[in-house]
Design an enzyme around this catalytic site. Structure first.
Site, short mmCIF file in Angstrom:
data_model
loop_
_atom_site.label_atom_id
_atom_site.label_comp_id
_atom_site.label_asym_id
_atom_site.label_seq_id
_atom_site.Cartn_x
_atom_site.Cartn_y
_atom_site.Cartn_z
N GLY A 10 88.04 -6.11 -53.65
CA GLY A 10 88.43 -7.50 -53.95
C GLY A 10 89.76 -7.85 -53.30
O GLY A 10 90.70 -7.05 -53.36
N ARG A 71 83.04 -5.01 -49.89
CA ARG A 71 82.71 -3.82 -50.68
C ARG A 71 81.62 -3.12 -49.88
O ARG A 71 80.68 -3.77 -49.43
CB ARG A 71 82.22 -4.21 -52.07
CG ARG A 71 83.25 -5.03 -52.86
CD ARG A 71 82.88 -5.15 -54.32
NE ARG A 71 83.72 -6.14 -54.99
CZ ARG A 71 84.91 -5.87 -55.53
NH1 ARG A 71 85.41 -4.66 -55.44
NH2 ARG A 71 85.60 -6.82 -56.15
N ASP A 102 90.83 1.24 -56.53
CA ASP A 102 90.24 2.52 -56.86
C ASP A 102 89.18 3.02 -55.86
O ASP A 102 89.31 4.10 -55.27
CB ASP A 102 89.64 2.29 -58.26
CG ASP A 102 88.82 3.41 -58.74
OD1 ASP A 102 89.32 4.53 -58.69
OD2 ASP A 102 87.68 3.16 -59.18
N THR A 125 94.96 -4.77 -55.89
CA THR A 125 93.88 -5.25 -56.77
C THR A 125 94.51 -6.04 -57.90
O THR A 125 95.54 -5.61 -58.46
CB THR A 125 93.02 -4.11 -57.36
OG1 THR A 125 92.30 -4.61 -58.50
CG2 THR A 125 93.85 -2.91 -57.83
N ASP A 127 93.53 -6.17 -60.73
CA ASP A 127 93.23 -5.50 -62.00
C ASP A 127 94.38 -4.64 -62.55
O ASP A 127 94.41 -4.33 -63.73
CB ASP A 127 91.98 -4.63 -61.87
CG ASP A 127 90.72 -5.45 -61.68
OD1 ASP A 127 90.77 -6.67 -61.89
OD2 ASP A 127 89.68 -4.86 -61.30
N ASP A 129 94.92 -1.43 -62.31
CA ASP A 129 94.29 -0.33 -63.05
C ASP A 129 94.30 0.98 -62.28
O ASP A 129 93.41 1.81 -62.43
CB ASP A 129 92.85 -0.71 -63.42
CG ASP A 129 91.98 -0.96 -62.20
OD1 ASP A 129 92.54 -1.11 -61.09
OD2 ASP A 129 90.75 -1.00 -62.34
N ARG A 171 86.45 -6.21 -64.81
CA ARG A 171 85.13 -5.69 -65.15
C ARG A 171 85.26 -4.44 -66.01
O ARG A 171 84.52 -4.23 -66.94
CB ARG A 171 84.38 -5.36 -63.85
CG ARG A 171 82.91 -5.36 -63.98
CD ARG A 171 82.19 -5.41 -62.65
NE ARG A 171 82.97 -5.05 -61.49
CZ ARG A 171 82.78 -5.56 -60.28
NH1 ARG A 171 81.86 -6.45 -60.08
NH2 ARG A 171 83.51 -5.15 -59.26
#
Ligand code: F6P
Length: 322
Positions: A10, A71, A102, A125, A127, A129, A171
């Site tokens: 992303g 992706r 990731d 990202t 996110d 994460d 997600r």
């Protein structure tokens, strides 16, 4: 040395700052950068071109990624990675700067381990994460975008005395949801890692707020919450409790837009540092931020446990919204 730069997964605001810094730091050290388009998909196809310093003019403040992204599940196949490594060797590209999350780092880690392509990672990202870093590019911008949107929703929510469920991205991570909820004074937050994420607890919280005189509420829902999407949770609340509510899915609005100052600054620092370290013969690492300082982590760290939102932030959302 010829260094390939790619963005993968992303897109995230700040990726362009990192590309620009990698190109210009490489230029300063006498290396050549090749821009690889569309992430690992472009790498498999040899879709790359030299990226001189001037190609990075006026990209610092732009969202998205000028190198485009994709992706690429194909890259998980060993034979495709071997093809990619052979293509890189033929083009004389011996090192890669991979800007992504990731999955992108996992691919880089495998490429280096199997084929000896030197790899440096820059976390990109929304996110936030990735293990070992408190920041990833795009998170700060996305957080501010979500907060601005919810502040607007708050105006109409309180005018009508309504409940709004607002879905934010994530997600498999609640980082964005929890930080957004805290920053906009949400009445509740639902996210995948939550210790007490039950439908019953949500209904009890909304009911208690109503008894306390609160006529409007905002519930932030992470895209990947166990109870389902904001639309699904909203339908259930309507069906089982007859609530007059509205659902807003912020979606990809959070991924676009001009990067915040922090995302530009960290993109610039990480882009330059990645190239300096490759220049010094290092590889197999990704960069991060720990307690305000630049951190260097082994690429294999991405295979370990991923960070979860601190429990106390979720609790704080609950306490502060009463
Ligand atoms: O990984 C970043 C992210 O924005 C997630 O928060 C979200 O679940 C996912 O990407 C959406 O991906 P896509 O744009 O491919 O639908």
């Amino acid at each position: 040395m010829k260094i390939g730069v790619l963005t993968s997964g992303g897109d995230a605001p700040g990726m362009n700052a990192a590309i620009r810094a990698a190109v210009r730091q490489a230029d300063a050290l006498g290396h050549e950068v090749w821009g690889i388009r569309r992430g690992y998909e472009g790498l498999l196809e040899g879709d790359w071109a030299p990226m001189p310093s001037r190609a990075c003019a006026n990209i610092l403040q732009r969202g998205g990624t000028v190198l485009h992204t994709a992706r690429c599940p194909e890259f998980f196949k060993p034979e495709r990675r071997a093809e990619a490594a052979a293509k890189l060797r033929l083009a004389g590209i011996g090192a890669l700067v991979v800007i992504g999350g990731d999955g992108s780092f996992r691919a880089a880690e495998t490429l280096q381990r199997e084929h000896g392509i030197l790899c440096a990672g820059i976390p990109g990202t929304i996110d936030n994460d990735l293990p070992g870093t408190e920041r990833t590019l795009g998170f700060d911008t996305a957080l501010n975008t979500a907060v601005e949107a919810i502040d607007r929703i708050r105006d109409t929510a309180s005018s009508h005395g309504r409940l709004f469920l607002v879905e934010v991205m994530g997600r498999s991570s609640g980082m964005l949801a929890v930080h957004t909820a805290l920053a906009c004074g949400a009445e509740a937050v639902l996210y995948p890692e939550s210790p007490d994420d039950s439908y019953g607890a949500l209904v009890a919280r909304l009911h208690a707020n109503w008894l306390r005189g609160k006529r409007s509420s905002i519930v932030v829902v992470a895209e990947g919450d166990d109870l389902g999407s904001a639309v699904a949770v909203g339908e259930r609340l309507r069906r089982e409790h007859g609530l007059d509510l509205r659902v807003v899915v912020l979606g990809h609005i959070q991924r676009g837009g001009s990067p915040s100052a922090l995302d530009r600054i960290w993109g610039s620092r990480w882009g330059a540092e990645a190239v300096r370290r490759l220049d010094a013969g290092e590889s197999g690492f990704y960069l991060g931020e720990v307690a305000g300082a630049l951190a260097v982590l082994p690429m294999a760290r991405v295979l370990g446990a991923h960070p979860v939102p601190p429990d106390d932030l979720g609790e704080l959302v609950d306490i502060l919204s009463r």
